[in-house]
Write a protein that holds these residues in place. Structure first.
Motif, mmCIF file in Angstrom:
data_model
loop_
_atom_site.group_PDB
_atom_site.id
_atom_site.type_symbol
_atom_site.label_atom_id
_atom_site.label_comp_id
_atom_site.label_asym_id
_atom_site.label_seq_id
_atom_site.Cartn_x
_atom_site.Cartn_y
_atom_site.Cartn_z
ATOM 1 N N LEU A 290 -16.336 -2.252 -10.622
ATOM 2 C CA LEU A 290 -15.527 -1.102 -11.014
ATOM 3 C C LEU A 290 -14.593 -0.717 -9.872
ATOM 4 O O LEU A 290 -15.044 -0.451 -8.761
ATOM 5 N N VAL A 291 -13.298 -0.675 -10.169
ATOM 6 C CA VAL A 291 -12.296 -0.367 -9.152
ATOM 7 C C VAL A 291 -11.440 0.801 -9.629
ATOM 8 O O VAL A 291 -10.936 0.792 -10.760
ATOM 9 N N ALA A 292 -11.270 1.821 -8.790
ATOM 10 C CA ALA A 292 -10.377 2.937 -9.085
ATOM 11 C C ALA A 292 -9.105 2.779 -8.260
ATOM 12 O O ALA A 292 -9.165 2.441 -7.065
ATOM 13 N N GLY B 104 -10.985 17.320 -8.841
ATOM 14 C CA GLY B 104 -11.847 17.700 -9.940
ATOM 15 C C GLY B 104 -12.736 16.562 -10.393
ATOM 16 O O GLY B 104 -13.232 15.770 -9.590
ATOM 17 N N LEU B 105 -12.935 16.452 -11.707
ATOM 18 C CA LEU B 105 -13.775 15.392 -12.243
ATOM 19 C C LEU B 105 -13.198 14.008 -11.948
ATOM 20 O O LEU B 105 -13.925 13.022 -11.902
ATOM 21 N N GLY B 106 -11.880 13.937 -11.735
ATOM 22 C CA GLY B 106 -11.264 12.659 -11.379
ATOM 23 C C GLY B 106 -11.835 12.106 -10.088
ATOM 24 O O GLY B 106 -12.101 10.911 -9.974
ATOM 25 N N LEU B 107 -12.039 12.988 -9.093
ATOM 26 C CA LEU B 107 -12.633 12.545 -7.835
ATOM 27 C C LEU B 107 -14.097 12.177 -8.031
ATOM 28 O O LEU B 107 -14.592 11.223 -7.419
ATOM 29 N N SER B 108 -14.803 12.915 -8.899
ATOM 30 C CA SER B 108 -16.201 12.563 -9.173
ATOM 31 C C SER B 108 -16.299 11.152 -9.742
ATOM 32 O O SER B 108 -17.178 10.379 -9.363
ATOM 33 N N ASP C 250 -17.193 1.223 -7.514
ATOM 34 C CA ASP C 250 -17.572 0.324 -6.423
ATOM 35 C C ASP C 250 -16.516 0.308 -5.315
ATOM 36 O O ASP C 250 -16.850 0.272 -4.131
ATOM 37 N N LEU C 251 -15.250 0.324 -5.713
ATOM 38 C CA LEU C 251 -14.150 0.287 -4.749
ATOM 39 C C LEU C 251 -13.077 1.274 -5.180
ATOM 40 O O LEU C 251 -12.824 1.448 -6.378
ATOM 41 N N VAL C 252 -12.426 1.903 -4.205
ATOM 42 C CA VAL C 252 -11.296 2.785 -4.477
ATOM 43 C C VAL C 252 -10.117 2.294 -3.648
ATOM 44 O O VAL C 252 -10.239 2.130 -2.428
ATOM 45 N N ALA D 210 -7.457 15.641 1.665
ATOM 46 C CA ALA D 210 -7.288 14.515 2.584
ATOM 47 C C ALA D 210 -6.213 13.584 2.042
ATOM 48 O O ALA D 210 -6.114 13.380 0.829
ATOM 49 N N ASP D 211 -5.410 13.031 2.950
ATOM 50 C CA ASP D 211 -4.443 12.031 2.510
ATOM 51 C C ASP D 211 -5.122 10.667 2.431
ATOM 52 O O ASP D 211 -6.309 10.519 2.738
ATOM 53 N N ALA D 212 -4.368 9.659 2.011
ATOM 54 C CA ALA D 212 -4.937 8.334 1.813
ATOM 55 C C ALA D 212 -5.497 7.755 3.107
ATOM 56 O O ALA D 212 -6.552 7.112 3.117
ATOM 57 N N SER D 213 -4.812 7.992 4.225
ATOM 58 C CA SER D 213 -5.260 7.453 5.507
ATOM 59 C C SER D 213 -6.596 8.066 5.929
ATOM 60 O O SER D 213 -7.503 7.352 6.371
ATOM 61 N N THR D 214 -6.732 9.390 5.756
ATOM 62 C CA THR D 214 -7.991 10.053 6.103
ATOM 63 C C THR D 214 -9.121 9.565 5.210
ATOM 64 O O THR D 214 -10.242 9.333 5.679
ATOM 65 N N ALA D 215 -8.841 9.412 3.920
ATOM 66 C CA ALA D 215 -9.850 8.916 2.980
ATOM 67 C C ALA D 215 -10.258 7.484 3.318
ATOM 68 O O ALA D 215 -11.427 7.098 3.161
ATOM 69 N N LEU D 216 -9.315 6.700 3.823
ATOM 70 C CA LEU D 216 -9.616 5.332 4.241
ATOM 71 C C LEU D 216 -10.578 5.334 5.419
ATOM 72 O O LEU D 216 -11.598 4.632 5.418
ATOM 73 N N HIS D 217 -10.290 6.137 6.439
ATOM 74 C CA HIS D 217 -11.127 6.163 7.637
ATOM 75 C C HIS D 217 -12.493 6.814 7.382
ATOM 76 O O HIS D 217 -13.440 6.568 8.128
ATOM 77 N N SER D 218 -12.586 7.627 6.324
ATOM 78 C CA SER D 218 -13.864 8.249 5.985
ATOM 79 C C SER D 218 -14.745 7.358 5.127
ATOM 80 O O SER D 218 -15.927 7.642 4.959
ATOM 81 N N GLY D 219 -14.151 6.301 4.570
ATOM 82 C CA GLY D 219 -14.941 5.363 3.781
ATOM 83 C C GLY D 219 -14.834 5.516 2.281
ATOM 84 O O GLY D 219 -15.394 4.706 1.534
ATOM 85 N N LEU D 220 -14.134 6.551 1.793
ATOM 86 C CA LEU D 220 -13.955 6.693 0.353
ATOM 87 C C LEU D 220 -13.053 5.600 -0.190
ATOM 88 O O LEU D 220 -13.330 5.005 -1.236
ATOM 89 N N VAL D 221 -11.968 5.325 0.526
ATOM 90 C CA VAL D 221 -10.981 4.331 0.099
ATOM 91 C C VAL D 221 -11.220 3.019 0.840
ATOM 92 O O VAL D 221 -11.419 3.006 2.060
ATOM 93 N N ALA D 222 -11.219 1.919 0.079
ATOM 94 C CA ALA D 222 -11.428 0.597 0.681
ATOM 95 C C ALA D 222 -10.170 0.066 1.345
ATOM 96 O O ALA D 222 -10.238 -0.625 2.361
ATOM 97 N N SER D 223 -9.003 0.395 0.755
ATOM 98 C CA SER D 223 -7.750 -0.110 1.306
ATOM 99 C C SER D 223 -6.592 0.736 0.785
ATOM 100 O O SER D 223 -6.634 1.216 -0.345
ATOM 101 N N VAL D 224 -5.585 0.917 1.648
ATOM 102 C CA VAL D 224 -4.347 1.582 1.229
ATOM 103 C C VAL D 224 -3.293 0.505 1.035
ATOM 104 O O VAL D 224 -2.990 -0.248 1.966
ATOM 105 N N VAL D 225 -2.760 0.406 -0.180
ATOM 106 C CA VAL D 225 -1.752 -0.604 -0.490
ATOM 107 C C VAL D 225 -0.385 0.055 -0.522
ATOM 108 O O VAL D 225 -0.263 1.229 -0.898
#
Length: 261
Positions: A125-127, A135-139, A145-147, A187-202
């Protein structure tokens, strides 16, 4: 396979696309309870379809943004209803504790069912987030598995964007709370990446879909074995807790606890 292809066409709130090996579920603006039900049905179809290796969620992840229409079409406390009386409609307000309990129970049942399907899903599962995710979108994202995200993405775990039923602390909000503690209110995409929520910023959507094409070239067995390695340590305990939370005994314990407040 033809049966599955026909089934994927019968969705009203979701846009479903099925490139070879992939199921693409695209959220439109304005989530409601039907959106959640359709998402669960799409996940079930993907589970049963042997031709699908990968499920991608994309589109509007802004669910439950404090608008007049609650994302699950449920409200606590004073619930305005319309009924027929002497040939005319009159609004009736109820602040009944029992009604509040029923609304909380219904909303949490829906989200607990969705969380269990996401946690136990057999395909990768990839978001993919391109704008606001709150909101529920973040939940939902937090249970994938990957964001992946573009630089324009923003993540807002603040509970002000969640349904009021979260005040009772249901188990399905545990991952959301995790990211609230780690990311803060926004949080922006870069912060979410360094926190582990996001696997990669494209850099752009094309880069993301090229990455998905590369995933589809992998052997199915290897892809699913990798999925098991990606699982965060809290996922299995959370799934067990959600299953236990749905039992009649657990529901009775929650009701007794609320009656003592």
């Amino acid at each position: 396979m033809a049966t599955h292809e026909r089934s994927y066409k019968h969705f009203r709130e979701l846009v479903i696309k099925q490139p070879p090996g992939l199921l693409h579920i695209h959220f439109q603006r304005g989530w409601n309870r039907r959106t959640i039900y359709e998402l669960m049905r799409a996940l079930d179809l993907a589970n049963a379809d042997t031709g699908i290796q990968l499920v991608v969620l994309s589109g509007e992840f802004c669910a439950g943004c404090g608008s007049e229409a609650e994302s699950l079409a449920l409200k606590q406390g004073q619930e305005k209803r319309m009924r027929q009386s002497v040939g005319q409609q009159e609004a009736v307000c109820s602040n009944d504790t029992e009604e509040q309990y029923i609304h909380e129970k219904a909303a949490n049942f829906v989200m607990r069912s969705l969380a269990k399907k996401l946690l136990a899903h057999s395909k990768l599962l990839v978001a993919f987030v391109e704008a606001q995710c709150l909101g529920l979108g973040l939940s939902v994202c937090s249970l994938c598995d990957l964001v992946f995200a573009t630089p324009s993405a923003a993540f807002e775990p603040a509970f002000s964007h969640m349904d009021a039923c979260t005040k009772v602390g249901p188990g399905w909000i545990v991952p959301h709370v995790n990211w609230l503690l780690r990311l803060g209110d926004r949080a922006d995409a870069s912060t979410a990446l360094h926190s582990g929520l996001v696997a990669s910023v494209v850099s752009d959507p094309q880069g993301f879909w090229r990455r998905m094409d590369q995933y589809l070239l992998l052997p199915t067995a290897s892809l699913l074995a990798t999925k098991r390695l990606l699982l965060r340590p809290w996922r299995e305990p959370l799934l067990a807790e959600l299953r236990a939370e749905g039992t009649p005994m657990a529901a009775q314990r929650r009701r007794l606890a609320k009656s003592k407040l």
